[in-house]
Design an enzyme around this catalytic site. Structure first.
Site, PDB file in Angstrom:
ATOM      1  N   ARG A  20       0.713  -1.399  -0.413  1.00 29.41           N
ATOM      2  CA  ARG A  20       0.105  -0.091   0.423  1.00 29.41           C
ATOM      3  C   ARG A  20       0.763   1.153  -0.127  1.00 29.41           C
ATOM      4  O   ARG A  20       0.444   2.313  -0.983  1.00 29.41           O
ATOM      5  CB  ARG A  20      -0.591  -0.118   0.676  1.00 29.41           C
ATOM      6  CG  ARG A  20      -1.585   1.288   1.361  1.00 29.41           C
ATOM      7  CD  ARG A  20      -3.346   1.329   2.019  1.00 29.41           C
ATOM      8  NE  ARG A  20      -2.832  -0.053   3.302  1.00 29.41           N
ATOM      9  CZ  ARG A  20      -2.506   0.876   4.479  1.00 29.41           C
ATOM     10  NH1 ARG A  20      -1.667   1.867   4.728  1.00 29.41           N
ATOM     11  NH2 ARG A  20      -2.506  -0.097   5.435  1.00 29.41           N
TER      12      ARG A  20
ATOM     13  N   TYR B  10     -18.797  12.111 -15.933  1.00 28.71           N
ATOM     14  CA  TYR B  10     -19.271  10.562 -15.705  1.00 28.71           C
ATOM     15  C   TYR B  10     -20.234  11.139 -14.567  1.00 28.71           C
ATOM     16  O   TYR B  10     -20.138  11.825 -13.765  1.00 28.71           O
ATOM     17  CB  TYR B  10     -18.155  10.536 -15.619  1.00 28.71           C
ATOM     18  CG  TYR B  10     -17.954   8.696 -14.902  1.00 28.71           C
ATOM     19  CD1 TYR B  10     -18.741   7.133 -15.962  1.00 28.71           C
ATOM     20  CD2 TYR B  10     -17.257   8.198 -14.320  1.00 28.71           C
ATOM     21  CE1 TYR B  10     -19.175   6.828 -15.939  1.00 28.71           C
ATOM     22  CE2 TYR B  10     -17.785   6.531 -13.833  1.00 28.71           C
ATOM     23  CZ  TYR B  10     -18.315   6.097 -14.806  1.00 28.71           C
ATOM     24  OH  TYR B  10     -18.655   4.975 -13.716  1.00 28.71           O
TER      25      TYR B  10
ATOM     26  N   ASP C 127     -10.059  15.499 -16.395  1.00 30.38           N
ATOM     27  CA  ASP C 127     -10.547  13.951 -16.648  1.00 30.38           C
ATOM     28  C   ASP C 127      -9.403  14.027 -17.713  1.00 30.38           C
ATOM     29  O   ASP C 127     -10.646  14.201 -18.797  1.00 30.38           O
ATOM     30  CB  ASP C 127     -11.471  13.990 -16.425  1.00 30.38           C
ATOM     31  CG  ASP C 127     -12.051  12.607 -16.091  1.00 30.38           C
ATOM     32  OD1 ASP C 127     -11.058  11.746 -17.065  1.00 30.38           O
ATOM     33  OD2 ASP C 127     -12.719  11.337 -15.793  1.00 30.38           O
TER      34      ASP C 127
ATOM     35  N   LYS D  89      -9.464   2.662 -19.252  1.00 31.95           N
ATOM     36  CA  LYS D  89      -9.646   2.219 -20.603  1.00 31.95           C
ATOM     37  C   LYS D  89      -8.968   2.177 -21.357  1.00 31.95           C
ATOM     38  O   LYS D  89      -8.820   0.927 -21.440  1.00 31.95           O
ATOM     39  CB  LYS D  89     -10.730   3.562 -20.299  1.00 31.95           C
ATOM     40  CG  LYS D  89     -11.490   3.955 -19.612  1.00 31.95           C
ATOM     41  CD  LYS D  89     -12.916   3.131 -19.504  1.00 31.95           C
ATOM     42  CE  LYS D  89     -13.601   3.384 -18.625  1.00 31.95           C
ATOM     43  NZ  LYS D  89     -14.454   4.351 -17.195  1.00 31.95           N
TER      44      LYS D  89
HETATM   45  N1  LCS Z   1     -13.414   9.727 -15.140  1.00 29.77           N
HETATM   46  C1  LCS Z   1     -14.097   9.113 -16.795  1.00 29.77           C
HETATM   47  C2  LCS Z   1     -14.047  10.228 -18.484  1.00 29.77           C
HETATM   48  C3  LCS Z   1     -14.918   8.062 -17.257  1.00 29.77           C
HETATM   49  O1  LCS Z   1     -15.938   7.718 -17.717  1.00 29.77           O
HETATM   50  C4  LCS Z   1     -14.691   7.351 -15.762  1.00 29.77           C
HETATM   51  C5  LCS Z   1     -15.687   5.703 -15.814  1.00 29.77           C
HETATM   52  C6  LCS Z   1     -14.369   7.093 -15.195  1.00 29.77           C
HETATM   53  C7  LCS Z   1     -13.460   8.454 -14.523  1.00 29.77           C
HETATM   54  C8  LCS Z   1     -13.961   5.857 -13.273  1.00 29.77           C
HETATM   55  O2  LCS Z   1     -13.410   5.280 -13.765  1.00 29.77           O
HETATM   56  P1  LCS Z   1     -13.443   3.989 -13.413  1.00 29.77           P
HETATM   57  O3  LCS Z   1     -13.385   4.245 -11.851  1.00 29.77           O
HETATM   58  O4  LCS Z   1     -13.896   3.032 -13.919  1.00 29.77           O
HETATM   59  O5  LCS Z   1     -11.978   3.774 -13.273  1.00 29.77           O
HETATM   60  N2  LCS Z   1     -16.553   5.788 -17.143  1.00 29.77           N
HETATM   61  C9  LCS Z   1     -17.299   4.530 -17.679  1.00 29.77           C
HETATM   62  C10 LCS Z   1     -18.132   4.845 -18.606  1.00 29.77           C
HETATM   63  O6  LCS Z   1     -18.657   6.080 -19.357  1.00 29.77           O
HETATM   64  N3  LCS Z   1     -18.924   3.249 -18.868  1.00 29.77           N
HETATM   65  O7  LCS Z   1     -18.704   2.912 -17.516  1.00 29.77           O
HETATM   66  C11 LCS Z   1     -17.587   3.692 -16.351  1.00 29.77           C
END
Ligand code: LCS
Length: 391
Positions: A55, A108, A181, A206
């Site tokens: 951690r 998001y 972001d 992603k």
């Molecule tokens: N920021 C953006 C722009 C995102 O699209 C997402 C997740 C996150 C942060 C959060 O990331 P994670 O914790 O999931 O790694 N976006 C998603 C979407 O558009 N569909 O499913 C997840």
């Protein structure tokens, strides 16, 4: 080093320092041992370099952080278990009770929930400014109380674009920090820190992973902020990335330049196809000259990624039919995968929005979001063509 080479090697040419292994080893351990009580005490007191508990540091995670800081041209980086762990840590690192955040919308769904349902419990005020004319609104709303300007560009799910450089200039005049972001654009296409933003972050789940097989988050910024994230937020909130997931993300990075080139190429081809289709009412893709912020996109992005939002003339029912008739494309949330993914924001990724906020954000019942993959563009287009013919 040129861009593609950087993604393959990173700052240092491949070959791990202890064994010369080409691939960074997965240090799948929670614990590192000390050779003596004295050594343990000096590592923990940071007098001597070394690892002791995952951690608080792990060589596989560190390799991922160093490569991301290098690729995005920041001083340092801090990895997290997911994109949301990264976003929440940045907020709790930079904001305290009584502070104000100005954030862009749409955003998001879980970031929206964090900002609207959780932060107010801590006495933090969030004001929303529309992405479509963000900098004008920012000039109007910013004040000495503003501590943070949080922007997502391109926006999820409407794929609108915000001017990072101008937003940073305005925010810095008031002493506010700018967090971007950068998930939709990616490091390959957009470098927020070079456009004067203070912090860039990603859902590494992603395009960085690229293969839909791991969650992860990464924050890139100045040394002091990253140190604070590691020593306070990771350490005490505990949203640490696992070593195996760090290794998957490192593997994703090796082909990222290649994948992004194909994503960029396919994104444009599919957007052009949709724009010319009689059953499509509206397409939002920053690489189309019809995009309202095309000039800003051209200025700050070196490629336009592969996220497309579009509306069908038949509204929600037409979207439902499209998603139920695709054969090659996949109906799923998330994005940045090798496969083309299609989803319905109002009932899926942005389900947590109030009806009012969906409307205000332009997330209509008929809006469909697509993450174009790296298949042959002709196959994706043929699949869309046959599904659209059934509407
Ligand atoms: N920021 C953006 C722009 C995102 O699209 C997402 C997740 C996150 C942060 C959060 O990331 P994670 O914790 O999931 O790694 N976006 C998603 C979407 O558009 N569909 O499913 C997840």
């Amino acid at each position: 080093m040129r861009e593609f080479t950087k993604y393959v090697h990173g700052k240092e040419i491949l070959g791990e320092k202890f064994t010369r292994s080409l691939s960074v080893p997965i240090y799948q351990t929670a614990i590192f041992t000390f050779s003596s009580a004295e050594e343990g005490a000096s590592i923990i007191a940071k007098e001597k370099e070394g690892y002791f508990y995952t951690r608080l540091g792990n060589p596989t995670i560190r390799a991922f952080e160093e490569k991301m800081a290098f690729l995005e041209e920041g001083e340092d980086a801090c990895a997290f278990a997911s994109g949301m762990a990264a976003i929440s840590a940045v907020i709790f690192a930079l904001i305290k009770t009584g502070d104000e955040i100005l954030a862009s919308y749409p955003i998001y769904g879980c970031t929206y929930t964090l900002f609207t349902s959780i932060l107010p419990n801590f006495g933090v005020k969030v004001e929303w400014l529309p992405a479509r004319n963000f900098t004008e609104e920012l000039k109007r709303k910013i004040s000495k109380k503003t501590k943070l300007v949080f922007i997502e560009t391109p926006t999820n799910p409407t794929v609108e674009v915000i001017d990072i450089k101008e937003s940073s200039e305005i925010a810095h005049r008031y002493g506010a920090k700018v967090v971007v972001d950068n998930t939709f654009a990616t490091t390959f296409n957009q470098k927020p820190l070079k456009l004067n933003a203070d912090i860039s972050l990603h859902s590494a789940t992603k395009y960085i992973s690229g293969h839909g097989d791991t969650l992860g988050g990464i924050v890139i910024g100045d040394k002091e902020t990253i140190k604070n994230l590691k020593e306070n937020l990771i350490r005490n909130f505990g949203g640490v990335l696992s070593p195996f997931n760090a290794w998957l993300l490192l593997r994703g990075l090796k082909t990222m330049a290649l994948r992004m080139s194909k994503h960029n190429e396919n994104g444009l081809k599919v957007a052009q196809f949709l724009e010319n289709h009689p059953k499509v009412k509206k397409v939002s893709y920053p690489g189309l000259s019809s995009h309202p912020q095309y000039e800003i996109a051209k200025k700050q992005m070196s490629g336009f990624s592969s996220m497309i939002a579009f509306e069908l003339k038949g509204g929600r029912e037409a979207g439902r039919k499209l998603m139920n008739n695709i054969k090659l494309c996949v109906c799923a949330v998330s994005l940045g995968d090798t496969a083309t993914l299609i989803e319905h924001p109002a009932s899926m990724t942005h389900f947590s929005y109030s009806k009012e906020d969906l409307e205000k954000s332009g997330i209509s019942e008929g809006l469909v979001r697509m993450s174009v993959g790296i298949e042959d563009a002709e196959d994706i287009i043929e699949d869309l063509e046959q599904a659209l013919a059934k509407i």
